[in-house]
Design an enzyme around this catalytic site. Sequence first.
Site, PDB file in Angstrom:
ATOM      1  N   CYS A   1      23.389  33.673  15.630  1.00  0.00           N
ATOM      2  CA  CYS A   1      22.854  32.570  16.448  1.00  0.00           C
ATOM      3  C   CYS A   1      24.013  31.961  17.236  1.00  0.00           C
ATOM      4  O   CYS A   1      25.056  31.631  16.662  1.00  0.00           O
ATOM      5  CB  CYS A   1      22.217  31.503  15.555  1.00  0.00           C
ATOM      6  SG  CYS A   1      21.832  29.974  16.453  1.00  0.00           S
TER       7      CYS A   1
ATOM      8  N   CYS B   1       4.106  18.903  30.537  1.00  0.00           N
ATOM      9  CA  CYS B   1       2.937  18.017  30.637  1.00  0.00           C
ATOM     10  C   CYS B   1       2.717  17.548  32.068  1.00  0.00           C
ATOM     11  O   CYS B   1       1.619  17.223  32.473  1.00  0.00           O
ATOM     12  CB  CYS B   1       3.107  16.819  29.719  1.00  0.00           C
ATOM     13  SG  CYS B   1       3.047  17.262  27.983  1.00  0.00           S
TER      14      CYS B   1
ATOM     15  N   CYS C   1      18.054  29.764  16.398  1.00  0.00           N
ATOM     16  CA  CYS C   1      17.775  30.869  15.472  1.00  0.00           C
ATOM     17  C   CYS C   1      16.347  31.375  15.685  1.00  0.00           C
ATOM     18  O   CYS C   1      16.060  32.558  15.486  1.00  0.00           O
ATOM     19  CB  CYS C   1      17.893  30.405  14.024  1.00  0.00           C
ATOM     20  SG  CYS C   1      19.559  30.035  13.485  1.00  0.00           S
TER      21      CYS C   1
ATOM     22  N   ARG D   1      -2.037   7.842  27.362  1.00  0.00           N
ATOM     23  CA  ARG D   1      -1.496   8.438  26.132  1.00  0.00           C
ATOM     24  C   ARG D   1      -0.389   7.631  25.474  1.00  0.00           C
ATOM     25  O   ARG D   1      -0.208   7.729  24.266  1.00  0.00           O
ATOM     26  CB  ARG D   1      -0.867   9.814  26.427  1.00  0.00           C
ATOM     27  CG  ARG D   1      -1.711  10.830  27.034  1.00  0.00           C
ATOM     28  CD  ARG D   1      -0.901  12.038  27.481  1.00  0.00           C
ATOM     29  NE  ARG D   1       0.262  11.691  28.290  1.00  0.00           N
ATOM     30  CZ  ARG D   1       0.202  11.256  29.550  1.00  0.00           C
ATOM     31  NH1 ARG D   1      -0.947  11.131  30.153  1.00  0.00           N
ATOM     32  NH2 ARG D   1       1.309  10.945  30.203  1.00  0.00           N
TER      33      ARG D   1
ATOM     34  N   ARG E   1       0.831  -1.214   0.000  1.00  0.00           N
ATOM     35  CA  ARG E   1       0.000   0.000   0.000  1.00  0.00           C
ATOM     36  C   ARG E   1       0.860   1.257   0.000  1.00  0.00           C
ATOM     37  O   ARG E   1       0.441   2.303  -0.451  1.00  0.00           O
ATOM     38  CB  ARG E   1      -0.931   0.031   1.216  1.00  0.00           C
ATOM     39  CG  ARG E   1      -1.866  -1.156   1.320  1.00  0.00           C
ATOM     40  CD  ARG E   1      -2.767  -1.296   0.096  1.00  0.00           C
ATOM     41  NE  ARG E   1      -3.783  -2.326   0.285  1.00  0.00           N
ATOM     42  CZ  ARG E   1      -3.607  -3.633   0.097  1.00  0.00           C
ATOM     43  NH1 ARG E   1      -2.427  -4.095  -0.292  1.00  0.00           N
ATOM     44  NH2 ARG E   1      -4.592  -4.491   0.283  1.00  0.00           N
TER      45      ARG E   1
HETATM   46 ZN   LIG Z   1      20.944  28.742  14.763  1.00  0.00          ZN
END
Ligand SMILES: [Zn+2]
Length: 343
Positions: free
Chosen positions: A245, A188, A174, A72, A13
Amino acid sequence: MPSSGIQSARYSRQTRFAGLGQTGQERLAKARVAIVGLGATGSTIAHGLLRAGIGYLRLIDRDWVETHNLPRQSFYTEADAEQLQPKVVAAKAHAQQINSACAIDALVLDLHAGTIDQALAGVDLVLDGTDSLETRLLINEWCVREQVPWIYSGVLGGHGMTANFRPQQACWRCIFATSPEPGSMPTCETAGVVGPVVGVIGNLAATEALKLLSGQGQANPDLFMLDLWAWQFEHVPMPAPRPDCPVCGLRHFDLLDHASEPTISLCGRNAIQIRPQQPTTIGLARLAQHLYQADLRVVQTDYLLRFAADSLQATVFPDGRVIVSGTDDPAVARGFYNRWINH
Ligand SMILES: [Zn+2]
């Protein structure tokens, strides 16, 4: 090992789907993937990749199965929780029944600067199934340094987010230039989570992984966010890499270069994790003997030892890691550790 004829029928499939095809399927069979965190998101991602015919999965998690995971975390059963099974051990056992052709390594491991090189070596893609900002920042640094792509998945309450981070493109830092202090954000554990939202985000990440690993399809170019409870969806185009960054621009790998804290509070769990600064091993059988002599009740499995004393509970792993439950005070946990374990 099933014959190739059976395997081609098994994936018919998928190979008939023009977007993937036989070529894409063959690439999946050769792909090597690490999933960090085998909670709800990691379970969903692992299922998606395993059933799709991924060749190799490395499952990495430090925790054991607990009953509050069962709503979960789709890999696990009540028996896993009763047997105190480490998540990756339980996940591997179930996974091999689903797809015996997939090679699986299960690492009961706390991912930190001292373990990440070995844990992630040699994979084509890293998938984030953690709910720890600190771990996510560490994965980002490692993947930038080693030029390995990674896929971020985050779920909290009814919200979810996912993004692909690839070499030479914008990295996590970044986008999130000023990261909040680890532990200062809800998780959570503290804010709860809606189970099916995890399935949605985990399956988005798994689909992106199939595209990246097969070299087919159009990868998600955005930071994609949804709030399924409010039925809101948002795409934010990924920016260009920032020259300033700290990680991909200036190449400062602060988390990788510095040993992590030996004692950390496990958010929302009223527990402290203590890990050795140097690689070590604890002989669980010998420790159990000491504890029996002190008339303490001890539960020991192949992977951990648990006992209670002084109104606290300790879970001890062979790699020297100890989780002291019943306190959120590192000094109390360390005192307990020194009294009962490190003597
Ligand atoms: Zn970066």
